[in-house]
Design a protein around this motif. Structure first.
Motif, PDB file in Angstrom:
ATOM      1  N   HIS A 195       0.818  -1.210   0.000  1.00 36.69           N
ATOM      2  CA  HIS A 195       0.000   0.000   0.000  1.00 36.69           C
ATOM      3  C   HIS A 195       0.853   1.261   0.000  1.00 36.69           C
ATOM      4  CE1 HIS A 195      -3.346  -2.648   0.887  1.00 36.69           C
ATOM      5  NE2 HIS A 195      -2.561  -3.203   1.794  1.00 36.69           N
ATOM      6  N   ASP A 196       0.265   2.299  -0.553  1.00 39.36           N
ATOM      7  CA  ASP A 196       0.942   3.576  -0.646  1.00 39.36           C
ATOM      8  C   ASP A 196       0.519   4.464   0.535  1.00 39.36           C
ATOM      9  OD1 ASP A 196       2.545   5.479  -1.747  1.00 39.36           O
ATOM     10  OD2 ASP A 196       1.001   6.257  -3.099  1.00 39.36           O
ATOM     11  N   VAL A 197       0.916   4.050   1.741  1.00 37.06           N
ATOM     12  CA  VAL A 197       0.537   4.782   2.954  1.00 37.06           C
ATOM     13  C   VAL A 197       1.789   5.452   3.533  1.00 37.06           C
ATOM     14  CG1 VAL A 197      -0.307   4.530   5.338  1.00 37.06           C
ATOM     15  CG2 VAL A 197      -1.379   3.214   3.492  1.00 37.06           C
ATOM     16  N   LEU A 198       1.695   6.765   3.792  1.00 35.13           N
ATOM     17  CA  LEU A 198       2.799   7.484   4.428  1.00 35.13           C
ATOM     18  C   LEU A 198       2.833   7.114   5.910  1.00 35.13           C
ATOM     19  CD1 LEU A 198       4.844  10.007   4.158  1.00 35.13           C
ATOM     20  CD2 LEU A 198       2.966  11.289   5.218  1.00 35.13           C
ATOM     21  N   VAL A 199       4.025   6.779   6.421  1.00 37.51           N
ATOM     22  CA  VAL A 199       4.134   6.438   7.847  1.00 37.51           C
ATOM     23  C   VAL A 199       4.978   7.491   8.556  1.00 37.51           C
ATOM     24  CG1 VAL A 199       4.867   4.722   9.559  1.00 37.51           C
ATOM     25  CG2 VAL A 199       3.855   3.970   7.398  1.00 37.51           C
TER      26      VAL A 199
END
Lengths: 218, 218
Positions: free
Chosen positions: B167-171
């Motif tokens: 997934h393209d999730v910013l952490v």
């Protein structure tokens, strides 16, 4: 009733997921929640929560037998992981203060094994707020809605009627001008306390019944 | 591509919803999200988000023609109403401070027409936090995850790898002991700023690109 949550990764071809759900329906399995996402041109994933799965191992095996299925993983459901939801909608300053109370209070319950989430959106405008309030009735796992603003009435008050008609959602309003205070189950002046009370009202580890309060404005 | 969201209220009988989804599949409609809830013994509702609906009026008419269907209502999608989601997970004190920053900042963007939600859960325990962090990859509309704690590593760091894979999730992580700071895209010391930055990074009305920052610790 056995509930399970699974994630199926499969080739992104038309009909694959329909064939799988057909098989589930034939097994008498009830699909309560699905979320489908395309990972890339070749792969798609579907997350599902299911009821009435008799033999989980056999059932998962059946899914794995589809030629297009790459993997099947079993998870706890969103209800088990994120639990009951408190939704806070309104102006930024007040949403943030209600959230402060609700998050701090849910920490105290979650530490004792509960799962309570606090979900928020700051918004302006009668139409926008009314739509967001009404949509709470179509979100999973919502137990309470807190209206955190300084002037709410008209269509927002109508939205509360709409939710109340079909759903068992507690509505807490800050003390403010506007007709939402008439529709709410509880009206609270201090935003931090409004957040705390919302969590207390839905927590199993708290003894707090809004119906037994005697008055509804604090 | 025409996307629509509908809510179908129908008699609570086995097979009704399967017949409806069969019809949808035959029309080439793609179901991206469903949430099914039982209202009482007699009625059930299903909320659906759909893609590739060619003729909406005709399509809705087809659903209404099922004898068991009581009503069909059209809505804006959850994406249009609640928008992009920032998820904040960690200890209560810090989740509340990050939420303070994120809610206040999203207010500033939502007021200009965006829709950004800030969703939170205070939790303790490596296993519990790792499971909640990994499950972010199975939630709809998530753009950023903020890890708001004072000690996070081990399985929580592994959970970040797991999300990042698909997934393209910013952490974003608070600056803390533990290996999550190595896995995060951005490490921020001030919790309020961490919340503000999470929103800035996903907002269309902000000019802020984490990849262009030059360093990742603040």
């Amino acid at each position: 009733m056995r509930e399970i949550a699974i994630n199926i990764k499969a080739q992104n071809k038309p009909g694959v997921l329909r064939d799988i759900t057909d098989m589930m329906a034939k097994c008498g399995v009830n699909i309560t929640y699905t979320y489908h996402f395309t990972e890339d041109v070749k792969s798609a994933s579907i997350y599902m929560e299911l009821e009435y799965v008799d033999n989980v191992d056999k059932f998962i095996e059946n899914i794995r037998n589809f030629r297009e299925v790459k993997s099947v993983d079993i998870y706890h459901s969103m209800g088990e992981i994120y639990g009951k939801r408190i939704i806070i909608i309104g102006g930024g300053a007040q949403v943030a203060m209600v959230a402060q109370g609700a998050i701090t209070e849910s920490d105290r319950h979650n530490i004792r094994g509960e799962r309570i989430s606090v979900d928020t959106i700051p918004l302006v405008g009668e139409e926008e707020l009314a739509e967001a309030a009404a949509a709470v009735g179509r979100l999973p796992r919502v137990e309470a809605l807190v209206l955190a603003g300084s002037l709410m009435g008209g269509k927002i008050a109508q939205a509360i009627d709409e939710i109340k008609k079909d759903h068992d959602v507690l509505v807490i309003s800050l003390n403010m001008p506007g007709s939402v205070t008439e529709k709410a189950d509880l009206v609270v002046t201090d935003p931090v306390q409004a957040g705390v009370m919302a969590v207390m009202a839905v927590a199993d580890t708290a003894i707090f019944d809004v119906k037994k309060l005697g008055r509804k404005k604090f």
